[in-house]
Design a protein around this motif. Structure first.
Motif, PDB file in Angstrom:
ATOM      1  N   PHE A 109       0.844  -1.205   0.000  1.00 21.85           N
ATOM      2  CA  PHE A 109       0.000   0.000   0.000  1.00 21.85           C
ATOM      3  C   PHE A 109       0.882   1.260   0.000  1.00 21.85           C
ATOM      4  O   PHE A 109       0.667   2.209  -0.758  1.00 21.85           O
ATOM      5  CB  PHE A 109      -0.909  -0.060   1.235  1.00 21.85           C
ATOM      6  N   ILE A 110       1.931   1.220   0.823  1.00 22.05           N
ATOM      7  CA  ILE A 110       2.861   2.362   0.896  1.00 22.05           C
ATOM      8  C   ILE A 110       3.564   2.558  -0.443  1.00 22.05           C
ATOM      9  O   ILE A 110       3.657   3.677  -0.966  1.00 22.05           O
ATOM     10  CB  ILE A 110       3.890   2.131   2.043  1.00 22.05           C
ATOM     11  N   GLU A 111       4.028   1.439  -1.030  1.00 25.95           N
ATOM     12  CA  GLU A 111       4.733   1.537  -2.321  1.00 25.95           C
ATOM     13  C   GLU A 111       3.828   2.121  -3.399  1.00 25.95           C
ATOM     14  O   GLU A 111       4.232   2.996  -4.159  1.00 25.95           O
ATOM     15  CB  GLU A 111       5.238   0.157  -2.735  1.00 25.95           C
ATOM     16  N   THR A 113       1.174   4.020  -3.008  1.00 27.58           N
ATOM     17  CA  THR A 113       0.870   5.435  -2.752  1.00 27.58           C
ATOM     18  C   THR A 113       2.082   6.296  -3.109  1.00 27.58           C
ATOM     19  O   THR A 113       1.946   7.358  -3.715  1.00 27.58           O
ATOM     20  CB  THR A 113       0.494   5.655  -1.265  1.00 27.58           C
ATOM     21  N   ALA A 114       3.269   5.819  -2.725  1.00 25.79           N
ATOM     22  CA  ALA A 114       4.484   6.603  -2.985  1.00 25.79           C
ATOM     23  C   ALA A 114       4.760   6.698  -4.493  1.00 25.79           C
ATOM     24  O   ALA A 114       5.245   7.712  -4.981  1.00 25.79           O
ATOM     25  CB  ALA A 114       5.664   5.974  -2.264  1.00 25.79           C
ATOM     26  N   LYS A 115       4.411   5.621  -5.211  1.00 26.69           N
ATOM     27  CA  LYS A 115       4.648   5.598  -6.660  1.00 26.69           C
ATOM     28  C   LYS A 115       3.885   6.733  -7.336  1.00 26.69           C
ATOM     29  O   LYS A 115       4.362   7.383  -8.247  1.00 26.69           O
ATOM     30  CB  LYS A 115       4.176   4.243  -7.212  1.00 26.69           C
ATOM     31  N   THR A 135       3.092   9.509  -6.115  1.00 29.26           N
ATOM     32  CA  THR A 135       3.437  10.845  -5.642  1.00 29.26           C
ATOM     33  C   THR A 135       4.263  11.637  -6.650  1.00 29.26           C
ATOM     34  O   THR A 135       4.100  12.832  -6.806  1.00 29.26           O
ATOM     35  CB  THR A 135       4.230  10.764  -4.314  1.00 29.26           C
ATOM     36  N   LYS A 146      13.661   7.863  -2.948  1.00 34.87           N
ATOM     37  CA  LYS A 146      12.584   8.596  -2.295  1.00 34.87           C
ATOM     38  C   LYS A 146      12.647   8.411  -0.783  1.00 34.87           C
ATOM     39  O   LYS A 146      13.031   7.356  -0.294  1.00 34.87           O
ATOM     40  CB  LYS A 146      11.235   8.086  -2.798  1.00 34.87           C
ATOM     41  N   PHE A 171      13.152   2.550  -0.525  1.00 34.17           N
ATOM     42  CA  PHE A 171      12.946   3.857   0.100  1.00 34.17           C
ATOM     43  C   PHE A 171      14.031   4.179   1.120  1.00 34.17           C
ATOM     44  O   PHE A 171      14.574   3.285   1.769  1.00 34.17           O
ATOM     45  CB  PHE A 171      11.601   3.895   0.848  1.00 34.17           C
TER      46      PHE A 171
END
Lengths: 59, 535
Positions: free
Chosen positions: A43-45, A47-49, A51, B198, B221
């Motif tokens: 989920f974090i990956e 969402t970060a993608k 951004t 990032k 990250f």
């Protein structure tokens, strides 16, 4: 509380309790498969993608 | 014979009351002791007295009615005057929103206490009310005295009241704890991957299992723990002292703003409960905000803003978006259009909140999205006004270890030094709305005394101080100890019984198939059905 603790300590109704507990966690639809961290990371990956490049401009 | 109602909210008042009882109380005098939640856990040596809390004088209907007033006051406490609201807006962040949790606890405890006190005066009909002069209890008595036609109030002189610490982050205990955490985080950072593109900001504070570590190991990250940032600043005297150079000026500004607010018509008209003005009772909190919290918030806003500018994160992950530091991070992220995710860290309950659209620490949601433990939790959030598109069901990273690890209960018990005794765990919850955790532990200790084959571990909530529990355990006549920082899942797995009132620990114990005993103070008042359910 005393009689309740006594019956629990003697293991009375423990199997019945365990059945109730399993039912309880299923009813609550808990993702109880030990893979939550994996899902959160995905989920974090994702969402970060989305951004993109951060410019840090205020609204 | 004189009937006294003693109303106390601090150790100092209890001491004064004990002295009074020793010197002035006649043999046939009767004394009812009503304790404010701020004095929970303090012991009073008053032979023949009856100890009461506001719950002894409240019924469920009244509790529900009080909740309505609580939800009116908590989110609006700073909004009763437009000028004041504007004066505490700093760099686009509304400082009034930040101490939401503290304000919530304040109103919850004090509104109940005020109603309980009024009911107690009516029911007990005392000849004299005894209380402290400059205390929360004393202010409460003053607030209701006229309406309840109290015959005589006798105030104790309490001397100098508690002052706020000059450097709250530099107490010996905090520095020692911070150093330990810092060394752990630094050792993890030492293993971080290089060449990451990032940056993800994360504030987990131990609530998210191995998420932080796995995020660092399994992704590209650069994972920046905000805890590290906070700790570095807290234990470095040069950095920690910096905000205090500006502190006096800020304290002056906020004190002026709060003073004007207290005089405003909006404040005087709205800070009313049960027909009595409660603004004076709120004075202590306002003083604390002006002298301690708000100057610190300003400094945190500045520092976090600078951190965002420097590190340019692509994402913010927090364990909660409710407490001041994390909330400032989320609001700063919003300001810079950095997406934010709040991850569920504990159970949230209670149908009573449905109407309020308010779940302490969970809703309303400030972060862009939230990851929850299961569909049932998603439903509760949706019922409380969070848009379904902002909620993702992932499960709990913290609970993964329950399924993925091999436990050695006997070895764990040996390490605790309890041998073959049956382990009983009692977990406390200070945020519970219907429980006095010290009273609960006292009751549990009394029961466990009757089971010499048992060993009780009292597990205080991570935010609680342990001293009062340690005192209770020392006084008790049973095998018991207080363990706050321990391997919780190993502890629960080794337990023969787990006793809770309202705690995620009970849920974790259920997942470990340990028998859980839920203590209900009063079934009718608390709404418990007696069946397994979300507490």
């Amino acid at each position: 509380m005393s009689s309740c603790l006594a019956s629990v300590l003697q293991g009375k109704k423990l199997n019945e309790l365990k059945k109730e507990m399993r039912k309880f966690s299923l009813e609550r639809n808990i993702c109880g498969d030990g893979k939550a961290t994996e899902r959160v990371i995905k989920f974090i990956e994702n969402t970060a993608k989305k951004t993109g490049k951060i410019e840090l401009k205020t609204k | 014979m004189t009937k006294y109602l003693a109303v106390v909210s601090s150790k100092a008042e209890i001491t004064a009351l004990e002295e009074f009882a020793e010197q002035k109380l006649a043999k046939d005098d009767a004394i009812v002791l009503l304790s404010h939640p701020y004095a929970y856990g303090e012991q009073a040596r008053l032979p023949g007295s009856v100890l009461k809390t506001s719950f002894d004088y409240l019924n469920r209907e009244e509790l529900v009615e009080i909740e309505g007033e609580r939800f009116r006051l908590v989110p609006n406490w700073y909004k009763f005057d437009k000028e004041f609201e504007k004066s505490i807006l700093y760099k686009g962040i509304q400082l009034g929103e930040l101490p939401f949790g503290e304000v919530d606890v304040f109103f919850r405890e004090n509104l109940r206490f005020l109603r309980g006190l009024s009911n107690a005066i009516r029911k007990e009909n005392p000849d004299v009310v005894l209380t402290g002069k400059n205390s929360v209890a004393g202010s409460s008595v003053r607030a209701v005295a006229e309406k309840q036609q109290v015959k005589i109030i006798r105030y104790f002189e309490l001397g100098k009241q508690r002052t706020f610490p000059l450097f709250p982050n530099l107490t010996t205990r905090k520095v020692s704890e911070s150093k330990k955490k810092l060394s752990r985080i630094l050792s993890e950072l030492g293993r971080a991957k290089r060449g990451s593109k990032k940056t993800v900001f994360i504030a987990s504070r131990g609530y998210l299992g191995n998420l932080e570590q796995e995020l660092r190991e399994k992704t590209g990250f650069n994972v920046f723990p905000l805890e590290l940032f906070l700790l570095r600043q807290s234990i470095n005297p040069l950095v920690a002292v910096k905000p205090f150079l500006n502190k006096k000026k800020l304290q002056g500004l906020f004190a002026d703003a709060f003073n004007k607010y207290k005089q405003s018509t909006g404040f005087r008209e709205n800070m009313v409960f049960d027909g009595v003005f409660i603004g004076d009772l709120f004075e202590f909190k306002l003083q604390q905000f002006a002298l301690l919290n708000f100057p610190e918030f300003v400094s945190l806003v500045d520092r976090i803003d600078a951190l965002f500018q420097k590190k340019k994160p692509c994402l913010l992950v927090v364990w909660s978006d409710f407490v001041p530091f994390e909330k400032i991070c989320v609001l700063t992220a919003k300001k810079y259009r950095v997406p934010s995710i709040a991850i569920q860290h504990g159970i949230f309950p209670a149908p009573i909140y449905k109407k309020a659209g308010f779940i302490r620490a969970f809703a309303p949601l400030t972060a862009d999205k939230t990851a929850v433990w299961g569909r049932a939790f998603k439903k509760i959030l949706v019922d409380n006004g969070v848009e379904p598109g902002r909620i993702v069901v992932t499960g709990s990273p913290k609970l993964d270890s329950i399924y993925n690890r091999h436990f050695e209960p006997e070895k764990f018990k040996q390490q605790l030094g309890i041998g073959n005794k049956k382990l009983v765990v009692c977990a406390t919850q200070p945020a519970s709305s219907t429980n006095n955790p010290y009273q609960m532990v006292e009751q549990v200790l009394n029961v466990v005394e009757r089971f010499p084959e048992c060993f009780l571990v009292v597990k205080p909530h991570p935010v609680e101080r342990t001293e009062k529990y340690e005192q209770l355990v020392q006084r008790a006549n049973c095998n018991a100890l207080v363990l706050q920082k321990t391997d919780l899942h190993a502890l629960l797995n080794a337990a023969s019984a787990v006793i809770i009132h309202s705690s995620t620990v009970g849920f974790e114990a259920i997942l470990l198939e340990r028998p859980v005993i839920i203590l209900v103070r009063n079934q009718k008042r608390s709404g418990h059905t007696g069946k397994p359910r979300l507490f």
